[in-house]
Design a protein around this motif. Structure first.
Motif, short mmCIF file in Angstrom:
data_model
loop_
_atom_site.label_atom_id
_atom_site.label_comp_id
_atom_site.label_asym_id
_atom_site.label_seq_id
_atom_site.Cartn_x
_atom_site.Cartn_y
_atom_site.Cartn_z
N MET A 1 2.95 -9.21 -1.44
CA MET A 1 2.04 -10.28 -1.88
C MET A 1 1.71 -10.17 -3.36
N ASN A 2 1.47 -11.30 -3.96
CA ASN A 2 0.84 -11.32 -5.27
C ASN A 2 -0.62 -10.91 -5.07
N PRO A 3 -1.06 -9.81 -5.67
CA PRO A 3 -2.44 -9.36 -5.45
C PRO A 3 -3.49 -10.44 -5.71
N GLU A 4 -3.19 -11.36 -6.62
CA GLU A 4 -4.15 -12.42 -6.93
C GLU A 4 -4.36 -13.36 -5.74
N SER A 5 -3.42 -13.34 -4.79
CA SER A 5 -3.54 -14.20 -3.61
C SER A 5 -4.14 -13.47 -2.41
N SER A 6 -4.54 -12.22 -2.60
CA SER A 6 -5.08 -11.44 -1.50
C SER A 6 -6.44 -11.96 -1.06
N LYS A 7 -6.77 -11.72 0.21
CA LYS A 7 -8.04 -12.18 0.77
C LYS A 7 -9.21 -11.48 0.13
N THR A 8 -9.10 -10.16 -0.07
CA THR A 8 -10.21 -9.38 -0.61
C THR A 8 -9.71 -8.51 -1.76
N LEU A 9 -10.65 -7.98 -2.53
CA LEU A 9 -10.31 -7.06 -3.60
C LEU A 9 -9.65 -5.81 -3.04
N GLU A 10 -10.12 -5.35 -1.87
CA GLU A 10 -9.54 -4.17 -1.23
C GLU A 10 -8.09 -4.42 -0.84
N ASP A 11 -7.79 -5.63 -0.39
CA ASP A 11 -6.40 -5.97 -0.04
C ASP A 11 -5.52 -5.94 -1.28
N ALA A 12 -6.02 -6.48 -2.37
CA ALA A 12 -5.25 -6.49 -3.62
C ALA A 12 -4.96 -5.07 -4.09
N LYS A 13 -5.95 -4.18 -3.95
CA LYS A 13 -5.75 -2.78 -4.35
C LYS A 13 -4.68 -2.11 -3.48
N LEU A 14 -4.66 -2.45 -2.19
CA LEU A 14 -3.66 -1.87 -1.30
C LEU A 14 -2.26 -2.33 -1.69
N VAL A 15 -2.11 -3.60 -1.97
CA VAL A 15 -0.80 -4.13 -2.39
C VAL A 15 -0.34 -3.42 -3.65
N ASN A 16 -1.21 -3.31 -4.63
CA ASN A 16 -0.84 -2.64 -5.89
C ASN A 16 -0.47 -1.18 -5.66
N TYR A 17 -1.21 -0.50 -4.79
CA TYR A 17 -0.94 0.92 -4.53
C TYR A 17 0.42 1.09 -3.88
N VAL A 18 0.70 0.28 -2.86
CA VAL A 18 1.99 0.39 -2.16
C VAL A 18 3.14 0.04 -3.10
N ARG A 19 2.95 -0.96 -3.93
CA ARG A 19 4.01 -1.33 -4.88
C ARG A 19 4.30 -0.18 -5.86
N LYS A 20 3.26 0.51 -6.28
CA LYS A 20 3.42 1.57 -7.27
C LYS A 20 3.92 2.87 -6.66
N TYR A 21 3.38 3.24 -5.48
CA TYR A 21 3.65 4.58 -4.94
C TYR A 21 4.53 4.57 -3.69
N GLN A 22 4.69 3.40 -3.09
CA GLN A 22 5.47 3.25 -1.86
C GLN A 22 4.98 4.20 -0.76
N LYS A 23 3.68 4.21 -0.60
CA LYS A 23 3.03 4.95 0.49
C LYS A 23 1.62 4.39 0.66
N LEU A 24 0.96 4.79 1.74
CA LEU A 24 -0.41 4.37 1.97
C LEU A 24 -1.38 5.21 1.17
N PRO A 25 -2.49 4.63 0.73
CA PRO A 25 -3.54 5.44 0.12
C PRO A 25 -4.05 6.46 1.12
N PRO A 26 -4.24 7.70 0.71
CA PRO A 26 -4.71 8.73 1.64
C PRO A 26 -5.99 8.37 2.38
N LYS A 27 -6.90 7.64 1.73
CA LYS A 27 -8.18 7.34 2.37
C LYS A 27 -8.01 6.45 3.60
N ILE A 28 -6.97 5.62 3.63
CA ILE A 28 -6.73 4.78 4.80
C ILE A 28 -6.31 5.64 5.98
N LYS A 29 -5.46 6.63 5.72
CA LYS A 29 -5.01 7.51 6.79
C LYS A 29 -6.15 8.40 7.28
N VAL A 30 -7.01 8.82 6.38
CA VAL A 30 -8.14 9.66 6.78
C VAL A 30 -9.14 8.86 7.63
#
Length: 283
Positions: free
Chosen positions: A46-75
């Motif tokens: 997704m284009n982060p600017e089209s995300s429903k929430t700011l948190e969703d946009a951050k997740l898209v950017n994180y996955v695009r950059k690191y190709q993994k989930l943010p650790p806090k989601i798994k915790v």
């Protein structure tokens, strides 16, 4: 509660509602994300600017950059892979289909352990059956995974508890499309209406129920607070779908059903009494 139609059928999501398979799920996602580029999915995020929430946009950017989930989601162990795919790929149904197929390949290497989401889950299901309600499962999970997990959950088989089971590979499209729920109802010889309830823990489950035309019960097993629930169910023209009721535990669901059935019976008795009174007055 007064506006809810008493249920004749209750369908359940599996993971995050009846079962806890978070370890296997996140292990499979760990295997999946490095494969996004090879699967042609990294460029379809997704284009982060089209995300429903700011948190969703951050997740898209994180996955695009690191190709993994943010650790806090798994915790936190609160977010399902279906909702993750919705955040990452939005309306791109083809991308989500590819992601689900790749996920199933990865999950095959990790599944085999499953835990009760709530200790009294089986008892709650038995009580619903005792109320003459047909119950079933409608899940994005592949059938071979689910059938195995049904055999081992709670140290006993659950396969005999359900009147219908519909899985992700039984339908052409997974949730949030209505296909899986419709498949479960078709197996029961039932049509979608508000006397069918769907209980699930994700926004995807709510959307699927609403698109099917049935009652949506959001199972808040993650115990999201009201502020977050208002954020993920904004009720806007772009995101209109909201659950009809929210329960925190399966026991609350049983109590809600009992209340609706009792209220419905009381209404019928009152109506019949009123008819009798009118007939007596007329005579």
């Amino acid at each position: 509660m007064h506006s809810l139609t008493p249920p004749k059928i209750i369908l359940f999501d599996w993971h995050g509602t009846l079962a806890d398979t978070y370890d296997a799920m996140y292990n499979a996602l760990d295997d999946l994300f490095p494969r996004l580029a090879a699967g042609g999915l990294l460029d379809r995020l997704m284009n982060p600017e089209s995300s429903k929430t700011l948190e969703d946009a951050k997740l898209v950017n994180y996955v695009r950059k690191y190709q993994k989930l943010p650790p806090k989601i798994k915790v936190a162990r609160k977010v399902s892979r279906t909702d993750i795919f919705e955040v990452l790929f939005g309306p791109d149904e083809e991308a989500k289909h590819i992601a689900h197929e790749l996920y199933s390949e990865c999950y095959r290497c990790h599944y085999g352990e499953v835990h009760l989401f709530e200790e009294d889950a089986r008892q709650c299901l038995l009580e619903l059956r005792g109320l003459k309600i047909r119950i079933g499962i409608a899940t994005n999970r592949n059938r071979d995974f689910l059938e195995h997990e049904l055999q081992i959950i709670g140290q006993s088989s659950w396969a005999d508890l359900f009147d219908t089971i519909a899985c992700g590979d039984d339908a052409s499209s997974r949730k949030p499309a209505p296909d899986i729920i419709l498949k479960a109802l078709q197996q029961l010889g039932a049509r979608p209406d508000l006397s069918c309830w769907y209980a699930g823990d994700s926004t995807t489950d709510t959307i699927s129920a609403k698109l099917t035309g049935i009652t949506s019960i959001f199972y808040n097993g993650a115990h999201w607070d009201k502020a977050w629930l208002d954020k993920i169910f904004p009720g806007t023209s772009q995101y209109p779908h909201k659950p009809d009721f929210i329960v925190e535990r399966l026991r609350n669901l049983v109590e809600l059903v009992e209340y609706c059935l009792d209220h419905c019976n009381l209404s019928r008795q009152t109506s019949l009494l009123g008819v009798g009174t009118r007939e007596q007055n007329a005579s």
